[in-house]
Structure formats: structure tokens, C-alpha cells
Design a protein around this motif. Structure first.
Motif, short mmCIF file in Angstrom:
data_model
loop_
_atom_site.label_atom_id
_atom_site.label_comp_id
_atom_site.label_asym_id
_atom_site.label_seq_id
_atom_site.Cartn_x
_atom_site.Cartn_y
_atom_site.Cartn_z
N ALA A 1 58.06 30.39 4.95
CA ALA A 1 57.59 29.04 5.69
C ALA A 1 56.65 28.28 4.78
CB ALA A 1 57.29 29.52 7.27
N SER A 2 55.82 28.48 4.08
CA SER A 2 54.58 28.13 3.48
C SER A 2 55.15 27.48 2.06
CB SER A 2 53.50 29.06 3.27
OG SER A 2 53.10 29.83 4.45
N GLY A 3 56.38 27.71 1.71
CA GLY A 3 57.03 27.36 0.30
C GLY A 3 56.27 28.17 -0.90
N ALA A 4 55.62 29.48 -0.36
CA ALA A 4 55.38 30.31 -1.41
C ALA A 4 56.22 31.00 -2.10
CB ALA A 4 53.99 31.15 -1.11
N ALA B 1 55.79 23.76 12.36
CA ALA B 1 54.88 24.88 12.21
C ALA B 1 53.86 24.44 11.40
CB ALA B 1 55.87 25.79 11.33
N PHE B 2 52.71 25.61 11.61
CA PHE B 2 51.30 25.21 11.17
C PHE B 2 50.77 26.66 10.51
CE2 PHE B 2 52.28 21.89 13.85
CZ PHE B 2 51.71 20.73 13.20
N LEU C 1 53.29 23.56 7.71
CA LEU C 1 54.01 24.17 6.76
C LEU C 1 55.47 23.54 6.39
CD1 LEU C 1 53.85 27.63 8.59
CD2 LEU C 1 52.47 26.78 6.52
N GLN C 2 55.80 23.66 4.99
CA GLN C 2 57.03 23.04 4.52
C GLN C 2 57.36 24.25 3.57
OE1 GLN C 2 58.76 20.05 4.96
NE2 GLN C 2 60.06 20.99 3.97
N GLY D 1 64.83 28.41 2.05
CA GLY D 1 64.20 27.05 1.97
C GLY D 1 65.33 26.18 1.84
N THR D 2 66.49 26.38 1.11
CA THR D 2 67.54 25.50 1.01
C THR D 2 68.75 26.32 1.39
OG1 THR D 2 67.92 26.00 -1.35
CG2 THR D 2 66.49 24.16 -0.55
#
Ligand code: IPD
Length: 277
Positions: A204-207, A139-140, A146-147, A254-255
Motif C-alpha cells: 500500500a505504501s509503494g515499497a 489510506a494513511f 499512502l499511494q 499497484g497496477t
């Protein structure tokens, strides 16, 4: 060989950008606002116009494909996912923001084959950010990979949610009760930005560390689900079981730990399924 749906995804990117330009321009202009399922469920001429631009272009290029669109569904089209290649479209996600000129508005285009989500494209209309996810290929956001966040500790969690269209006393009690439970569990914070798809892109962006909602629709979820999973995240049902795209509810995180924390903490708010309308 190659990617059988590459051409479709390229077309989705083009159309999301084109739609985004239309929406950005219309944001500052006079709007005609109508309501749908509730006084807080809004639609404008631009929602209908943009959905029509996207679907007519896709139909011409891919005449055998099927379409689920927010405004086509509101106008009476069936909302069922078959095994056929199916486009799942939200022309303006964040219509209430759009009406108020609050600059958090997106176009969302998802694509499923054999009831499996293949790719998702979400375009942030005012910041010109393009989020994409392709099954098995990552994903971008624009060119950046993205992470998701790897946070597992609820006391360090930033959580996103959206209000949903129902505002009856019972729904509000449950909605506010869920927020109260999370705040009592001492999460860092809760945010409501007015666009399910962009909130899910932040995840998706970790924000942010987790997201939950009742009362969203398959067109809010389809594209974002691919993007989150390809960014390493989890998208499941609010019960903790597998995601049901038509169920109008979701937990994303995220987890696994963060997803299960939410599943334990929140109470169900009942909404009619998308495929039962
Ligand atoms: C809505 C928005 C809103 C969320 C709803 C969505 P729309 O999408 O994302 O924030 O609470 O669940 O349906 O109607 O603006 O496309």
C-alpha cells in the motif's frame, strides 16, 4: 449525515494501539508457544489475551455486532461473514516473528457491513506505525497519505509473499515452483517478512509492487484490503477474478498489469476455505 462508522473506526484505532503496547512489552518476555494446524502455525498466550482485550471492549460498546477473530476461530467459533456489521481481527499477525523477537509484528482490525469492507486498521507494534484505510476516504500511515507503486514492468518488480502454514512435500514444491517461475521471469526480487498484514501495508505504501499468497486467512486480508484499495491498488483472487475474502488466497498489486502478470505466473496451492472449517 457524516460517516456512520466513524465511531467504530476511532475505537479500532484506540484498541489497535492498546494491543500494540501489550504486544511490544510481551515481545521481550518469556512465552508459552503452542501449535495449531501445523508445526509452523503458532499461538501464544499473548495472541489469546490480546484478542480477548479487543473483542470484549468492542462487544461492550457494540453488543449487536459480530466478530471473527483468529484465536476465537481456532477455538471453534464459526468463521462466516453475514450482512451484520462484523469485526475481523488478527490480534498478532506475525506470531512466528513474535516468538523469535523478530520485530515485524502487527495488530489487524477490519470491519465489514453488508459483506463490504468499510475500514481497516493495522498497527506495526515495534515501529509504532498506524496504517488506516476508510472506504472512499483514502489510506494513511500515521498522517501520511499512502499511494501504491505505478510500476507495470515485471522486470522492475519487487514482489512480496508469505510461506503459509502447510509444509508437506507437494505444497513446498508448488510454493518453491512459484518463486522459481517469478525469478525466471526476471523480477527484481522476492521478500518474505513473516507478516501478511505488514507485507500488504508495504504494498500500500509503494515499497513493493506486488504481493501474492496461498494459506492466509480473512483476518490477514480484511483490514489490508481496504488500505490497499484506498491507496489506489488492486486486490484480487489468484485466478485473476474478484477477491473472495474466505478463499485463503490473494494477489495484490499497484497496477492491473502487475496483478495479471502474477495471476498468469503462479500455480494454485490448495488450502481449505476459512468458512469451511
Ligand atoms: C500468519 C503470518 C504469516 C503468513 C500466514 C498468516 P499469524 O499470521 O502473517 O506470515 O504466512 O498466512 O496467517 O498466524 O501470525 O497471525
Amino acid at each position: 449525515g457524516g460517516d456512520p462508522w466513524k465511531e467504530c473506526m476511532e475505537m479500532a484505532v484506540q484498541l489497535a494501539r492498546r494491543a500494540g503496547q501489550i504486544i511490544k512489552k510481551a515481545l521481550t518476555e518469556e512465552k508459552h508457544v503452542s501449535t495449531k494446524t501445523s508445526a509452523a502455525d503458532l499461538v501464544t498466550e499473548t495472541d489469546n489475551f490480546v484478542e480477548n482485550v479487543i473483542i470484549s471492549a468492542l462487544k461492550e460498546k457494540f453488543p449487536s455486532h459480530r466478530f471473527i477473530g483468529e484465536e476465537s476461530t481456532a477455538a471453534g467459533s464459526k468463521c462466516v461473514l453475514t450482512d451484520s456489521p462484523t469485526w475481523i481481527i488478527d490480534p498478532i499477525d506475525g506470531t512466528c516473528n513474535f516468538v523469535h523477537r523478530f520485530p515485524t509484528v502487527a495488530v489487524s482490525i477490519g470491519f465489514a457491513v453488508n459483506q463490504e469492507l468499510e475500514f481497516g486498521v493495522i498497527y506495526h507494534c515495534t515501529e509504532e506505525r498506524l496504517y488506516t484505510g476508510r472506504r472512499g476516504q483514502g489510506a494513511f500511515c500515521n498522517e501520511k497519505r499512502l499511494q501504491v507503486s505505478k510500476e507495470t514492468d515485471k522486470s522492475k518488480a519487487l514482489i512480496l509473499t508469505e510461506i503459509g502454514p502447510k509444509r508437506d512435500p507437494e505444497t513446498l514444491k508448488l510454493f518453491l515452483g512459484n518463486m522459481e517461475s517469478l525469478l525466471k521471469a526476471k523480477v527484481h526480487g522476492i521478500r518474505v517478512i513473516g507478516s501478511s498484514t505488514l507485507a500488504l501495508c508495504h504494498l500500500a505504501s509503494g515499497a513493493a509492487d506486488a504481493y501474492y499468497q496461498f494459506g492466509l486467512h480473512c483476518w490477514d486480508l480484511a483490514a489490508a484490503t481496504v488500505i490497499i484499495r484506498e491507496a489506489g491498488g488492486i486486490v484480487i483472487d489468484t485466478s485473476g477474478g474478484p477477491l473472495d475474502l474466505m478463499s485463503c488466497r490473494v494477489i495484490a498489486a499497484g497496477t492491473k498489469e502487475m496483478a495479471m502478470f502474477l495471476a498468469q505466473e503462479i500455480q494454485t496451492i490448495h488450502y481449505t476455505r476459512d468458512d469451511e472449517n
